[in-house]
Write an enzyme that holds these catalytic residues in place. Structure first.
Site, mmCIF file in Angstrom:
data_model
loop_
_atom_site.group_PDB
_atom_site.id
_atom_site.type_symbol
_atom_site.label_atom_id
_atom_site.label_comp_id
_atom_site.label_asym_id
_atom_site.label_seq_id
_atom_site.Cartn_x
_atom_site.Cartn_y
_atom_site.Cartn_z
ATOM 1 N N SER A 1 -38.829 101.494 48.245
ATOM 2 C CA SER A 1 -37.977 101.050 49.921
ATOM 3 C C SER A 1 -36.986 99.597 49.326
ATOM 4 O O SER A 1 -38.082 98.828 48.275
ATOM 5 C CB SER A 1 -38.701 100.672 50.610
ATOM 6 O OG SER A 1 -37.670 100.320 51.726
ATOM 7 N N TYR B 1 -46.115 97.084 54.200
ATOM 8 C CA TYR B 1 -45.266 98.129 53.625
ATOM 9 C C TYR B 1 -44.566 97.514 52.247
ATOM 10 O O TYR B 1 -44.363 98.442 51.156
ATOM 11 C CB TYR B 1 -44.233 98.716 54.814
ATOM 12 C CG TYR B 1 -43.375 99.344 54.275
ATOM 13 C CD1 TYR B 1 -43.063 100.928 54.413
ATOM 14 C CD2 TYR B 1 -41.995 99.165 54.136
ATOM 15 C CE1 TYR B 1 -42.639 101.397 54.290
ATOM 16 C CE2 TYR B 1 -40.883 100.538 53.771
ATOM 17 C CZ TYR B 1 -41.420 101.757 54.166
ATOM 18 O OH TYR B 1 -40.468 102.735 53.712
#
Length: 244
Positions: free
Chosen positions: A143, A156
């Site tokens: 990501s 995350y």
């Protein structure tokens, strides 16, 4: 289902979003796709039906990627049915956003387990088979958050940054066996993962001034899974509209 295609792929978290788009795209290239999911069988079934609708071949393959035992057993059964797993896409992941000062240990651990420990659980048995066969393509879905950090996403961001490090290290270990390990790093993509995010504020930060589409990530992933990408190894390809 009987496999009669040349290559076999396992895509984790393939019931929705980016994973779904990747599974559908790979099937277009005459690859047999194992569609992994955890609990959303109806969405996984929709992935399967879309693949069948384009004359592709696939099979639902439910197991929990956070469980080393389930992952090992799932891979073992595939290898009993197939000559090998040629392509692995580690896409399964979750987010549980909260400012770090307020983040409970459970929110940290479950995101690390789903996004990073799952890489170990699934990739280890698969890469052993690839080493034996002297061929493989591994693509990890990281990501932009793992590259630049994102407030409210320390867990995350840490998991996705860890995935980038694992990608680069494993690529160096297996390159001489004709195995490549790369990562794609999506920015803000139109999926259920964006639920609860202020999209108007986000779009302002993206030079392209729009969200990405899952299919745009899938096209890049399909290239990295192909034989044409043989000299692309240990790389992180951003699909982010120019954010980074």
């Amino acid at each position: 289902m009987t496999q009669n295609l040349n290559q076999v792929a396992l895509v984790t978290g393939a019931s929705r979003g980016i994973g779904k788009a990747i599974a559908i795209e790979l099937a277009k290239h005459d690859i047999f796709v194992y569609i992994n999911y955890l609990s959303d069988k109806s969405s996984a079934q929709d992935t399967l039906e879309k693949i069948m609708g384009q004359n592709g071949q696939a099979e639902l393959w439910p197991f929990d990627v956070t469980s080393a035992e389930e992952s090992l057993n799932a891979v073992k059964i595939i290898l009993q049915k197939s000559a090998g797993i040629d392509i692995l896409v580690n896409n399964a992941g979750i987010r549980d956003d909260k400012l770090f000062a307020m983040m409970k240990k459970d929110a940290w651990q479950k995101v690390i387990d789903a996004n990073l420990t799952s890489f170990y659980n699934v990739t280890k048995p698969v890469v052993k088979n690839m080493l034996k066969n002297r061929y493989g393509r591994i693509v990890n879905v990281s990501s932009a958050s793992g590259q630049m950090g994102n407030p409210g996403q320390v867990n995350y961001s840490a998991s996705k940054a860890g995935l980038i490090g694992a990608t680069k290290a494993l690529a160096r270990e297996v390159a001489n066996r004709n195995i490549t390990v790369n990562a794609v790093a999506p920015g803000f993509i139109e999926t259920q993962m964006l639920e609860g995010i202020n999209l108007d504020a986000i779009i302002d930060t993206i030079p392209a001034k729009r969200l990405g589409k899952p299919e745009e990530v899938a096209h890049v992933t399909a290239f990295l899974c192909s034989k044409k990408s043989a000299y692309v190894n240990g790389q992180v390809i951003g699909v982010n509209g120019g954010m980074i």
